[in-house]
Design a protein around this motif. Structure first.
Motif, PDB file in Angstrom:
ATOM      1  N   THR A 170      -5.564  34.428  31.681  1.00  0.00           N
ATOM      2  CA  THR A 170      -5.737  34.121  33.096  1.00  0.00           C
ATOM      3  C   THR A 170      -5.548  32.627  33.327  1.00  0.00           C
ATOM      4  O   THR A 170      -6.296  31.813  32.795  1.00  0.00           O
TER       5      THR A 170
ATOM      6  N   PRO B 106      -6.101  39.567  28.398  1.00  0.00           N
ATOM      7  CA  PRO B 106      -5.479  38.806  29.478  1.00  0.00           C
ATOM      8  C   PRO B 106      -5.401  37.322  29.138  1.00  0.00           C
ATOM      9  O   PRO B 106      -6.211  36.805  28.371  1.00  0.00           O
TER      10      PRO B 106
ATOM     11  N   THR C 172      -1.861  36.563  33.742  1.00  0.00           N
ATOM     12  CA  THR C 172      -2.255  36.908  35.103  1.00  0.00           C
ATOM     13  C   THR C 172      -2.884  35.683  35.749  1.00  0.00           C
ATOM     14  O   THR C 172      -3.026  34.626  35.120  1.00  0.00           O
ATOM     15  N   THR C 173      -3.226  35.814  37.024  1.00  0.00           N
ATOM     16  CA  THR C 173      -3.919  34.758  37.755  1.00  0.00           C
ATOM     17  C   THR C 173      -5.190  35.355  38.335  1.00  0.00           C
ATOM     18  O   THR C 173      -5.325  36.593  38.408  1.00  0.00           O
ATOM     19  N   PRO C 174      -6.148  34.527  38.765  1.00  0.00           N
ATOM     20  CA  PRO C 174      -7.429  35.078  39.236  1.00  0.00           C
ATOM     21  C   PRO C 174      -7.277  36.132  40.331  1.00  0.00           C
ATOM     22  O   PRO C 174      -7.990  37.141  40.318  1.00  0.00           O
TER      23      PRO C 174
ATOM     24  N   SER D   4      -7.589  45.668  35.006  1.00  0.00           N
ATOM     25  CA  SER D   4      -8.841  46.295  34.569  1.00  0.00           C
ATOM     26  C   SER D   4      -8.645  47.652  33.903  1.00  0.00           C
ATOM     27  O   SER D   4      -9.197  47.891  32.815  1.00  0.00           O
TER      28      SER D   4
ATOM     29  N   GLU E 251      -1.703  34.901  46.204  1.00  0.00           N
ATOM     30  CA  GLU E 251      -1.266  35.061  44.816  1.00  0.00           C
ATOM     31  C   GLU E 251      -0.480  36.337  44.581  1.00  0.00           C
ATOM     32  O   GLU E 251      -0.089  36.627  43.449  1.00  0.00           O
TER      33      GLU E 251
ATOM     34  N   ASN F 239      -4.943  38.242  40.771  1.00  0.00           N
ATOM     35  CA  ASN F 239      -4.274  39.460  40.303  1.00  0.00           C
ATOM     36  C   ASN F 239      -4.965  40.091  39.101  1.00  0.00           C
ATOM     37  O   ASN F 239      -4.567  41.173  38.659  1.00  0.00           O
ATOM     38  N   ALA F 240      -6.004  39.441  38.585  1.00  0.00           N
ATOM     39  CA  ALA F 240      -6.636  39.893  37.347  1.00  0.00           C
ATOM     40  C   ALA F 240      -7.201  41.306  37.458  1.00  0.00           C
ATOM     41  O   ALA F 240      -7.222  42.053  36.469  1.00  0.00           O
ATOM     42  N   HIS F 241      -7.646  41.697  38.662  1.00  0.00           N
ATOM     43  CA  HIS F 241      -8.244  43.032  38.811  1.00  0.00           C
ATOM     44  C   HIS F 241      -7.257  44.148  38.506  1.00  0.00           C
ATOM     45  O   HIS F 241      -7.658  45.258  38.132  1.00  0.00           O
TER      46      HIS F 241
END
Length: 470
Positions: free
Chosen positions: A67, A65, A44-46, A53, A81, A48-50
């Motif tokens: 990241t 993850p 993932t990328t920062p 969860s 992103e 899209n990280a949520h």
């Protein structure tokens, strides 16, 4: 209940594509694999990280993850992103930009004490095919579309179909039934490439991504046999004759809203719907990408007003400012029988409410499956991507939908004709009664597919066993 996975369990690298309809479906599949004892690392990328969860909370011991910074690209605005509400041109840019994750992922993977045994990635991430080859492991292609909707763009890139006038038909002889679609109904990503509407390097990158998919170990598709059996019975040349594991619907029946902060809660929406008789309300939503133009929204509003059907219109799901396209004064006229939701709505909850009888939809695949699982018939209004193929599938083959209009991005329907469609659906004519009955039958078949012994459950177990053999 969180899954518990042994350190020696097979380790799979998962690479989503950063668009809501792609990412969330692949994360649902990841949850199913984790529940069956596999260990997964999800890239993932920062920004899209949520989205990970809920998955990480449910499977803390088996999913982690990776990241990485989103690759910069001169054609992308800083900080962008995710494809949510982006113009179609950005899809090709995202495909090209994401390929820059190849080397960071490769370096990370080679540093791990537990090497990956397979790569599972979205079909827009064909660049992971050479990545998997460098790692010496097989790659599985995740298809967030159905088998038909996946085969068509691969056929176009494989055959290098030449551009033609918008109403000219393009045939697909390698697909059962040999379907044909007008040029204007085909994948906009392919049309941009074929018509030279994107830079040559972007177009070639997109083409190569699809061709790499045809070299994969196989496709994992979010579909099920009762819906697309004719496309699963024989290996399709347009999918490189690769095996297809049909494992859908992958979303849990109790799926919560995950697209962002909802503009209305499931409880609040349910309370509003409770005031209406069973099957009387039309739910209207065009997904996370489509933003209606003011003329299209005006035609829809006029049809909703003239038809007098109760409705919930989730407008602006792809753009929080999308509610501005609602004609001035419309809500005041329809306030007793209509609800306009600006922003995100809890779609699964809405479709599963007894009062909702029809779904006006763009026929995005996730919306199709959510409607099918809920047993709600559709009024098909395709816009782009795989949606014209999906619309034909649910209207002509599955018989769980009626065409609302011709469709197309920015194409305004005839308000009078759309009014007649809405009235006919609400009135329960013979055709509509048949479609509603078939929708209930297909819902039961979808539920049976994912239960123990069902076709999708068997394909999922088979997939896990194949990965364990690695």
């Amino acid at each position: 209940m969180p899954s518990i996975t042994a350190p020696s369990s097979p380790h799979v690298l998962v690479v989503p594509f950063p668009a809501q309809g792609h990412t969330l479906a692949l994360l649902d599949l990841a949850a199913l694999l984790a529940a069956r004892g596999l260990r997964l690392t999800v890239v993932t990328t920062p920004g899209n990280a949520h989205l990970l969860s809920p998955l990480l909370a449910a499977h803390p011991s088996s999913i982690r993850p990776l990241t990485l910074p989103f690759p910069s690209h001169p054609s992308l605005p800083a900080g962008l992103e995710n494809l949510k509400a982006c113009p179609p041109i950005y899809a090709a840019v995202f495909v090209h930009a994401l390929a820059a994750l190849h080397h960071p992922i490769l370096a990370w993977t080679k540093s791990q004490p537990h090497p990956v045994v397979a790569v599972l990635s979205d079909f827009f991430c064909g660049w992971t095919q050479p990545l998997a080859a460098e790692l010496g492991v097989p790659r599985l292609v995740f298809a967030p579309s159905g088998v038909l909707g996946t085969a068509i763009p691969h056929s176009l890139f494989r055959r290098s179909v030449k551009p033609r006038p918008s109403n000219d038909a393009v045939g697909f002889p390698g697909i059962p039934g040999e379907p044909a679609y007008q040029w204007k109904e085909l994948s906009i990503m392919y049309k941009m490439h074929a018509e030279g509407l994107v830079e040559a390097r972007l177009g070639e990158a997109v083409k190569q991504n699809f061709l790499w998919n045809l070299e994969s170990w196989g496709f994992v598709s979010n579909t099920f046999r009762a819906l697309e059996g004719r496309y699963l019975d024989t290996p399709l040349e347009d999918l490189g004759s690769r095996r297809v594991w049909a494992v859908g619907p992958v979303a849990p029946e109790t799926a919560v809203h995950r697209g962002g902060e909802a503009a209305v809660g499931a409880g609040e929406l349910g309370a509003w719907l409770d005031a209406f008789p069973e099957g009387s309300v039309v739910y209207v939503c065009f997904g996370s990408q489509v933003v209606l133009t003011p003329p299209v929204a005006a035609a829809l509003a006029e049809a909703l007003e003239r038809s007098a059907v109760p409705f919930v219109w989730a407008v602006g799901a792809g753009d929080e400012d999308g509610g501005d396209v609602v004609p001035e004064g419309f809500e005041a006229k329809a306030k007793r029988r209509g609800l306009v939701v600006r922003g995100w709505a809890p779609q699964v909850a809405a479709l599963r409410h007894a009062a909702v009888g029809w779904f006006v939809t763009h026929c995005g695949w996730n919306s199709v499956l959510e409607s099918v699982a809920a047993g709600v018939p559709m009024l098909a209004w395709p816009m782009t991507a795989d949606q014209f193929a999906n619309a034909r599938l649910v209207v002509d083959e599955a018989r769980v939908a009626v065409r609302a209009c011709e469709g197309g991005v920015g194409v305004s329907p005839d308000a009078a004709e759309l009014t007649a469609v809405l009235r006919n659906a609400a009135g329960g004519g013979e055709e509509c009664r048949s479609v509603r009955a078939r929708a209930k039958e297909l819902a039961a078949e979808a539920a049976a597919a994912v239960r123990g012994g069902g076709s999708s459950c068997q394909d999922l177990e088979s997939l896990v066993q194949e990965i364990r053999k690695l």
